[in-house]
Design a protein around this motif. Structure first.
Motif, PDB file in Angstrom:
ATOM      1  N   GLN A   7     -53.865  74.688  18.188  1.00 54.17           N
ATOM      2  CA  GLN A   7     -54.225  73.821  17.165  1.00 54.17           C
ATOM      3  C   GLN A   7     -55.670  74.105  16.298  1.00 54.17           C
ATOM      4  N   ARG A   8     -56.551  74.660  17.025  1.00 51.28           N
ATOM      5  CA  ARG A   8     -57.622  74.974  16.436  1.00 51.28           C
ATOM      6  C   ARG A   8     -57.343  76.169  15.316  1.00 51.28           C
ATOM      7  N   LEU A   9     -56.917  77.039  15.626  1.00 49.62           N
ATOM      8  CA  LEU A   9     -56.566  78.097  14.655  1.00 49.62           C
ATOM      9  C   LEU A   9     -55.706  77.872  13.450  1.00 49.62           C
ATOM     10  N   SER A  10     -54.957  76.953  13.783  1.00 51.30           N
ATOM     11  CA  SER A  10     -53.791  76.388  12.646  1.00 51.30           C
ATOM     12  C   SER A  10     -54.763  75.535  11.834  1.00 51.30           C
ATOM     13  N   ASN A  11     -55.836  74.714  12.011  1.00 51.96           N
ATOM     14  CA  ASN A  11     -56.623  73.977  11.241  1.00 51.96           C
ATOM     15  C   ASN A  11     -57.369  75.029  10.467  1.00 51.96           C
ATOM     16  N   ILE A  12     -57.968  76.043  11.092  1.00 50.79           N
ATOM     17  CA  ILE A  12     -58.720  77.120  10.518  1.00 50.79           C
ATOM     18  C   ILE A  12     -57.960  77.975   9.474  1.00 50.79           C
ATOM     19  N   TRP A  13     -56.806  78.313   9.765  1.00 55.84           N
ATOM     20  CA  TRP A  13     -55.782  78.725   8.658  1.00 55.84           C
ATOM     21  C   TRP A  13     -55.718  78.115   7.559  1.00 55.84           C
ATOM     22  N   HIS A  14     -55.567  76.644   7.577  1.00 51.78           N
ATOM     23  CA  HIS A  14     -55.423  76.008   6.408  1.00 51.78           C
ATOM     24  C   HIS A  14     -56.929  75.885   5.532  1.00 51.78           C
ATOM     25  N   LYS A  15     -57.785  75.976   6.408  1.00 54.67           N
ATOM     26  CA  LYS A  15     -59.246  76.063   5.467  1.00 54.67           C
ATOM     27  C   LYS A  15     -59.490  77.396   5.064  1.00 54.67           C
ATOM     28  N   SER A  16     -59.349  78.374   5.913  1.00 59.98           N
ATOM     29  CA  SER A  16     -60.222  79.618   5.826  1.00 59.98           C
ATOM     30  C   SER A  16     -59.281  80.859   5.624  1.00 59.98           C
ATOM     31  N   GLY A  17     -58.088  80.771   6.093  1.00 61.36           N
ATOM     32  CA  GLY A  17     -57.106  81.754   5.932  1.00 61.36           C
ATOM     33  C   GLY A  17     -57.235  83.056   7.025  1.00 61.36           C
ATOM     34  N   PHE A  18     -56.679  84.013   6.626  1.00 63.30           N
ATOM     35  CA  PHE A  18     -56.850  85.145   7.760  1.00 63.30           C
ATOM     36  C   PHE A  18     -57.959  85.347   8.399  1.00 63.30           C
ATOM     37  N   TRP A  19     -59.237  85.687   7.576  1.00 61.06           N
ATOM     38  CA  TRP A  19     -60.506  85.929   8.141  1.00 61.06           C
ATOM     39  C   TRP A  19     -61.027  85.019   9.038  1.00 61.06           C
ATOM     40  N   GLY A  20     -60.760  83.531   8.534  1.00 60.90           N
ATOM     41  CA  GLY A  20     -61.206  82.696   9.590  1.00 60.90           C
ATOM     42  C   GLY A  20     -60.619  82.392  10.789  1.00 60.90           C
ATOM     43  N   VAL A  21     -59.388  82.782  10.753  1.00 63.56           N
ATOM     44  CA  VAL A  21     -58.619  82.736  12.075  1.00 63.56           C
ATOM     45  C   VAL A  21     -59.024  83.916  12.829  1.00 63.56           C
ATOM     46  N   PHE A  22     -59.101  85.165  12.141  1.00 62.08           N
ATOM     47  CA  PHE A  22     -59.351  86.349  12.984  1.00 62.08           C
ATOM     48  C   PHE A  22     -60.852  86.296  13.669  1.00 62.08           C
ATOM     49  N   SER A  23     -61.801  85.647  12.973  1.00 59.60           N
ATOM     50  CA  SER A  23     -63.145  85.691  13.469  1.00 59.60           C
ATOM     51  C   SER A  23     -63.103  84.584  14.378  1.00 59.60           C
TER      52      SER A  23
END
Length: 521
Positions: free
Chosen positions: A287-303
């Motif tokens: 759920q956390r990664l899903s929220n970050i995907w919508h805000k920051s995209g691939f690099w946000g999720v990766f980091s």
């Protein structure tokens, strides 16, 4: 004077000062030289009893009586041990043996009366209490116990019940402080029987029951205290803590919020509230990664995934340090890494932090920054860090002989602070903020002439205590035997040599109170 009298006196002195480990060490050394030294054996028996090792204490007391059958203090202690175990008839027998040796001891008659009362032998108990008061008219405990026995027989005047309810409550407080929880509980319940609307007795009964692990009974006691006194802020907080232990987080949050409404600067309630909210609001990694995907995209999720993955392996070991270092690749330095403490309950320990301590206890989500040092000197005591404690760069914590350090939840200690706990302890409360370059020394050096300074013995006036919610400004030095009160503020550069009251503002060298925070309202 015998060869062992001096070490024995030293052991007794340590014992009375509650320095139990040192007392035990000396008792043991005496017994190595004289295996049947009765006073050393008796001391070890008392230590075992204090530590709740009742079977060990029983064996030791019986050994002492085998050597000295007429040892008054051993029979007395054996009676107290039996009483603590609820073995009332055996306690009566031991007290009677003590009285046969020394028949004019008021304390023995009082304790004997208490044991008889537990067996419903009220007339005999009353006679014992009266005899105790005849010998020592000012023995408050015997007076209160006599009133309790008379109340059980319906002979206590109604106008005296309120007085003796308060007296029972005070005795319960005394017994709780000394660790005699069963006796404390009995006095609290007697106080409630005499005065059912005594909210403080219900509350402290709850504390004693909670310490015994009787959580459901403790909850009932706290709830009863709140029904009598709805603004009882401590009861709200304590009830919240039990409910949190039971996993009832929403109810716990409610009671913490009630406590904070009544007392917004209640530091412990605030820390407990934060802890409960953190557990309630924690979400799964997906759920956390899903929220970050919508805000920051691939690099946000990766980091984020990178940090989450490596922080799961973080810790004090070599591999744990490497994992922490890898996790920092996508985190800014200094405050930018504080959030990593929340990725796993073990918290964040910077790879460059130097931890050399065998008796270190961490709370959840602790943050230990770059170049922090936690060191244990020879015979040094425990270091305990509460939940969400933050130690920023170059802070130094050291424990030496007879010294411990305890830091409460949500306390922030900023860079280059030093805590050197020798001869006494440093106790920091919850939600304390300590600015940069502060130093805490609960000891001092001797200064007698004719001896090099580094060879002078250390001495102390006592522990350093910084209570909940205090704020210590830059460059403050706190010396031994000092208490800084709840919510107190110490101005930058002050040297604290005397106690500072709750809510006070102190400045200067030496620190002096200039006003109270309440004046600022």
């Amino acid at each position: 004077m015998t060869a062992n009298s001096h070490p024995l006196q030293l052991a007794v002195k340590y014992h009375q000062a509650n320095r139990l480990a040192q007392a035990e060490q000396i008792y043991s050394k005496i017994l190595e030289a004289q295996p049947n030294q009765p006073d050393a054996l008796y001391g070890l028996g008392l230590l075992a009893q204090q530590r709740g090792k009742h079977s060990d204490a029983l064996k030791i007391f019986q050994t002492v009586l085998g050597i000295q059958p007429k040892s008054f203090k051993t029979w007395f202690s054996l009676g107290n041990l039996r009483q603590a175990q609820g073995q009332w008839s055996e306690a009566v027998s031991a007290y009677q043996q003590a009285l046969a040796i020394r028949p004019q001891e008021a304390a023995i008659y009082n304790n004997l009366g208490y044991a008889l009362k537990q067996q419903d032998q009220l007339d005999e108990a009353i006679a014992c209490y009266q005899k105790a008061l005849e010998i020592q008219p000012n023995l408050i405990e015997a007076e209160v116990n006599l009133a309790n026995a008379l109340y059980a027989q319906g002979k206590l005047a109604p106008e005296k019940q309120t007085h003796y309810a308060e007296a029972n409550y005070n005795l319960g407080q005394t017994q709780k402080k000394t660790g005699n929880l069963n006796t404390a509980i009995a006095y609290y319940r007697q106080a409630i029987s005499l005065q059912p609307n005594l909210a403080e007795a219900h509350y402290n009964l709850g504390i004693a029951l909670q310490e015994q692990g009787k959580l459901e009974q403790a909850v009932e006691s706290y709830q009863q205290s709140l029904s009598l006194k709805p603004d009882y802020v401590e009861a709200h907080n304590s009830l919240g803590k039990i409910l949190q232990e039971q996993g009832k987080l929403e109810e716990a949050v409610h009671y913490y919020q009630e406590a904070l409404k009544l007392k917004p600067d209640y530091a412990q309630a605030y820390s407990n509230w934060v802890s409960a909210l953190h557990k309630m609001n924690s979400i799964g990694i997906w759920q956390r990664l899903s929220n970050i995907w919508h805000k920051s995209g691939f690099w946000g999720v990766f980091s984020e995934a990178w940090k989450f993955f490596w922080m799961r392996f973080a810790g004090l070991s070599y591999l744990g340090r490497v994992a922490t270092w890898l996790a920092t690749w996508f985190a800014r330095p200094y405050w930018g890494r504080c959030h990593l403490a929340y990725y796993h309950p073990q918290g964040y320990i910077a790879p460059s932090a130097q931890i050399c301590h065998r008796n270190l206890q961490f709370g959840a989500n602790v943050f230990i920054d770059e170049r922090v040092t936690i060191f244990q000197d020879r015979h040094g005591g425990q270091v305990e860090l509460g939940d969400r404690v933050y130690l920023y760069g170059y802070t130094y914590i050291q424990t030496g002989k007879n010294g411990t350090v305890k830091i409460g939840a949500d306390t922030h200690i900023h860079p280059r602070c030093q805590f050197s706990a020798y001869k006494a302890s440093i106790k920091i409360g919850c939600n304390v903020h300590i600015a940069t370059n502060c130093a805490f020394y609960p000891f001092d050096h001797g200064m007698v002439p004719g001896k090099l300074m580094h060879l002078q013995p250390l001495k102390t006036k006592g522990d350093i205590i910084v209570d909940d919610g205090a704020w210590i400004g830059c460059g403050v030095i706190v010396l031994n035997g000092v208490r800084i009160g709840k919510g107190a503020v110490v101005g930058a550069g002050a040297v604290v040599t005397e106690d500072i009251p709750d809510g006070a503002i102190a400045v200067g060298v030496p620190a002096r109170v200039v006003k109270l925070r309440a004046d600022l309202a």
